[in-house]
Design a protein around this motif. Structure first.
Motif, PDB file in Angstrom:
ATOM      1  N   ILE A  89      25.236 -90.831 -44.188  1.00 24.35           N
ATOM      2  CA  ILE A  89      24.043 -91.667 -44.394  1.00 24.35           C
ATOM      3  C   ILE A  89      24.443 -93.104 -44.690  1.00 24.35           C
ATOM      4  O   ILE A  89      23.838 -94.056 -44.159  1.00 24.35           O
ATOM      5  CB  ILE A  89      23.163 -91.098 -45.519  1.00 24.35           C
ATOM      6  CG1 ILE A  89      22.568 -89.745 -45.110  1.00 24.35           C
ATOM      7  CG2 ILE A  89      22.045 -92.077 -45.890  1.00 24.35           C
ATOM      8  CD1 ILE A  89      21.570 -89.801 -43.984  1.00 24.35           C
ATOM      9  N   ARG A  90      25.443 -93.294 -45.505  1.00 24.54           N
ATOM     10  CA  ARG A  90      25.842 -94.660 -45.880  1.00 24.54           C
ATOM     11  C   ARG A  90      26.328 -95.450 -44.667  1.00 24.54           C
ATOM     12  O   ARG A  90      26.033 -96.638 -44.530  1.00 24.54           O
ATOM     13  CB  ARG A  90      26.902 -94.612 -46.969  1.00 24.54           C
ATOM     14  CG  ARG A  90      26.375 -94.045 -48.286  1.00 24.54           C
ATOM     15  CD  ARG A  90      27.400 -94.142 -49.404  1.00 24.54           C
ATOM     16  NE  ARG A  90      26.974 -93.404 -50.577  1.00 24.54           N
ATOM     17  CZ  ARG A  90      26.095 -93.838 -51.470  1.00 24.54           C
ATOM     18  NH1 ARG A  90      25.531 -95.024 -51.317  1.00 24.54           N
ATOM     19  NH2 ARG A  90      25.769 -93.098 -52.515  1.00 24.54           N
ATOM     20  N   LEU A 146      13.227 -88.279 -41.007  1.00 22.49           N
ATOM     21  CA  LEU A 146      12.426 -87.168 -41.530  1.00 22.49           C
ATOM     22  C   LEU A 146      13.048 -86.504 -42.752  1.00 22.49           C
ATOM     23  O   LEU A 146      12.506 -85.507 -43.243  1.00 22.49           O
ATOM     24  CB  LEU A 146      12.235 -86.109 -40.432  1.00 22.49           C
ATOM     25  CG  LEU A 146      11.586 -86.578 -39.132  1.00 22.49           C
ATOM     26  CD1 LEU A 146      11.511 -85.420 -38.136  1.00 22.49           C
ATOM     27  CD2 LEU A 146      10.206 -87.165 -39.380  1.00 22.49           C
ATOM     28  N   TYR A 147      14.151 -87.039 -43.279  1.00 24.56           N
ATOM     29  CA  TYR A 147      14.907 -86.335 -44.320  1.00 24.56           C
ATOM     30  C   TYR A 147      15.046 -87.108 -45.623  1.00 24.56           C
ATOM     31  O   TYR A 147      15.380 -86.525 -46.652  1.00 24.56           O
ATOM     32  CB  TYR A 147      16.305 -85.976 -43.775  1.00 24.56           C
ATOM     33  CG  TYR A 147      16.179 -85.246 -42.472  1.00 24.56           C
ATOM     34  CD1 TYR A 147      15.876 -83.884 -42.444  1.00 24.56           C
ATOM     35  CD2 TYR A 147      16.254 -85.930 -41.262  1.00 24.56           C
ATOM     36  CE1 TYR A 147      15.677 -83.215 -41.243  1.00 24.56           C
ATOM     37  CE2 TYR A 147      16.058 -85.276 -40.055  1.00 24.56           C
ATOM     38  CZ  TYR A 147      15.765 -83.918 -40.058  1.00 24.56           C
ATOM     39  OH  TYR A 147      15.544 -83.259 -38.873  1.00 24.56           O
ATOM     40  N   SER A 148      14.751 -88.388 -45.623  1.00 22.10           N
ATOM     41  CA  SER A 148      15.057 -89.205 -46.802  1.00 22.10           C
ATOM     42  C   SER A 148      14.122 -88.945 -47.975  1.00 22.10           C
ATOM     43  O   SER A 148      14.417 -89.348 -49.095  1.00 22.10           O
ATOM     44  CB  SER A 148      15.009 -90.693 -46.439  1.00 22.10           C
ATOM     45  OG  SER A 148      13.716 -91.072 -46.018  1.00 22.10           O
ATOM     46  N   ALA A 149      12.986 -88.273 -47.747  1.00 23.56           N
ATOM     47  CA  ALA A 149      12.056 -88.019 -48.843  1.00 23.56           C
ATOM     48  C   ALA A 149      12.388 -86.754 -49.623  1.00 23.56           C
ATOM     49  O   ALA A 149      11.779 -86.481 -50.654  1.00 23.56           O
ATOM     50  CB  ALA A 149      10.627 -87.919 -48.316  1.00 23.56           C
ATOM     51  N   GLY A 154      14.856 -89.728 -51.728  1.00 24.88           N
ATOM     52  CA  GLY A 154      15.112 -88.960 -52.938  1.00 24.88           C
ATOM     53  C   GLY A 154      16.536 -88.462 -53.045  1.00 24.88           C
ATOM     54  O   GLY A 154      16.867 -87.716 -53.961  1.00 24.88           O
ATOM     55  N   LEU A 155      17.415 -88.846 -52.113  1.00 26.34           N
ATOM     56  CA  LEU A 155      18.788 -88.378 -52.092  1.00 26.34           C
ATOM     57  C   LEU A 155      19.736 -89.484 -52.547  1.00 26.34           C
ATOM     58  O   LEU A 155      19.511 -90.664 -52.279  1.00 26.34           O
ATOM     59  CB  LEU A 155      19.163 -87.915 -50.686  1.00 26.34           C
ATOM     60  CG  LEU A 155      18.282 -86.829 -50.081  1.00 26.34           C
ATOM     61  CD1 LEU A 155      18.707 -86.529 -48.645  1.00 26.34           C
ATOM     62  CD2 LEU A 155      18.331 -85.565 -50.919  1.00 26.34           C
ATOM     63  N   PRO A 207      22.382 -85.642 -44.146  1.00 29.83           N
ATOM     64  CA  PRO A 207      22.383 -85.708 -45.614  1.00 29.83           C
ATOM     65  C   PRO A 207      23.559 -84.946 -46.222  1.00 29.83           C
ATOM     66  O   PRO A 207      24.077 -83.988 -45.641  1.00 29.83           O
ATOM     67  CB  PRO A 207      21.047 -85.059 -46.000  1.00 29.83           C
ATOM     68  CG  PRO A 207      20.174 -85.282 -44.811  1.00 29.83           C
ATOM     69  CD  PRO A 207      21.093 -85.166 -43.623  1.00 29.83           C
ATOM     70  N   GLU A 208      24.002 -85.395 -47.383  1.00 27.42           N
ATOM     71  CA  GLU A 208      25.149 -84.799 -48.079  1.00 27.42           C
ATOM     72  C   GLU A 208      24.988 -83.287 -48.202  1.00 27.42           C
ATOM     73  O   GLU A 208      23.953 -82.785 -48.620  1.00 27.42           O
ATOM     74  CB  GLU A 208      25.272 -85.416 -49.477  1.00 27.42           C
ATOM     75  CG  GLU A 208      26.351 -84.832 -50.341  1.00 27.42           C
ATOM     76  CD  GLU A 208      27.749 -85.149 -49.821  1.00 27.42           C
ATOM     77  OE1 GLU A 208      28.633 -84.298 -49.989  1.00 27.42           O
ATOM     78  OE2 GLU A 208      27.936 -86.246 -49.254  1.00 27.42           O
TER      79      GLU A 208
END
Length: 316
Positions: free
Chosen positions: A120-121, A171-174, A143-144, A102-103
């Motif tokens: 991510i992209r 596990l990180y996108s929320a 949420g990112l 994540p950024e």
């Protein structure tokens, strides 16, 4: 006499149409940490040469923490995918998101924390084109900013191969931006996994995510003693419920993770948690899963100062 001949012919026909045992091999490696001052491209080139030497199997899964995913993607393509393509092989690569993607979380901050969310992209772009997807993840979960417009279905998904079902979890996108480094099994992800398990009719199931669900004793190097490796960072999630969900389905063979940079096997009934050490930096490590009918083995390849160590872990 005629009846005996008929019985013999019937037996032959039954054998001819009986389902044959299947053979499947695939590779897993994790925690490549492909950032400029730590991992030269030559490191992966050497690892890829070893993989091509033993056979790359049917596809590759990488377990997260690339730091500089575009650089990792270029190296994997150059030294593994392209040589296989020259052999006439179509070889899929499935990508798991780690806490460094994540950024703002990459170690290589100059190029990867520029507001573009490039890690991510690029992962979303690669996973959007992989074959065999049967179920995309919860679309309203991310949420990112780098997931928007919402593409979390390209970082959590499941696919089938032969008689096996594979679940890839993000596990990180929320998470909100200030918590994006924390792994989380939230309710939406838990319910998605439960439904995915209900939907599949495959014989064996493998689950892949970046962080462990349970604490385990791991080794950094083979000659060192065991050390405690913690479970998923975010205790507020539903990680224990996910673990129990996986344990309750006898078809689930293994939950495979990285993150701790240690190797360890945690059995729980018929379910195994496999904590896999890093593929690069201090040493090289990867796993070949070998499935021959009802026999399933995780063959761990690990390079130490004294040479290569190969360990078989019998899963079924």
């Amino acid at each position: 006499m005629m009846k005996k001949h008929l019985k013999f012919l019937l037996a032959v026909l039954l054998l001819a149409v009986a389902p044959a045992g299947f053979c499947l091999e695939f590779l897993y490696m994790t925690d490549l940490h492909f950032y400029q001052d730590k991992v030269p491209e030559a490191g992966f080139r050497k690892l890829a040469a070893r993989i091509l030497g033993i056979g790359a199997g049917d596809f590759l899964i990488t377990g997260g923490d690339y730091d500089n995913f575009p650089e990792a993607e270029a190296a994997v393509s150059r030294y593994l995918l392209e040589p296989l393509a020259r052999q006439g092989r179509t070889y899929a690569w499935y990508v798991v998101v780690g806490n460094h993607e994540p950024e703002g979380n990459a170690n290589e901050k100059q190029r990867n924390c520029d507001g573009s969310g490039r890690n991510i992209r690029r992962i979303i772009a690669r996973n959007s084109a992989v074959p065999g997807i049967v179920n995309r993840g919860p679309q309203s979960r991310s949420g990112l900013a780098e997931y928007q417009p919402d593409r979390a279905g390209c970082t959590t998904f499941s696919f089938d191969y032969e008689q096996c079902h594979f679940i890839i979890l993000d596990l990180y996108s929320a998470q909100a931006p200030e918590q994006s480094w924390q792994g989380q099994v939230d309710q939406a992800l838990l319910e998605w996994v439960r439904e995915d398990l209900r939907r599949t009719g495959q014989k064996y199931i493998f689950v892949f995510a970046h962080e462990p669900l349970k604490q385990f004793d791991g080794i950094k190097r083979w000659q060192e003693g065991a050390r405690s490796c913690g479970e998923i960072n975010c205790a507020a999630g539903e990680s224990n419920a996910l673990w129990e969900c996986l344990k309750a389905d006898d078809r689930v063979v293994a939950y495979v993770c990285g993150h701790t940079h240690s190797f360890g096997v945690l059995p729980a009934g018929r379910l195994y948690q496999l904590g896999i050490g890093e593929a690069l930096i201090e040493h090289e490590m990867f796993v070949k899963f070998i499935i021959e009918g009802d026999d399933i083995t995780a063959r761990i390849y690990r390079t130490e100062d004294a040479g290569e160590v190969i360990t078989d872990c019998k899963l079924r």
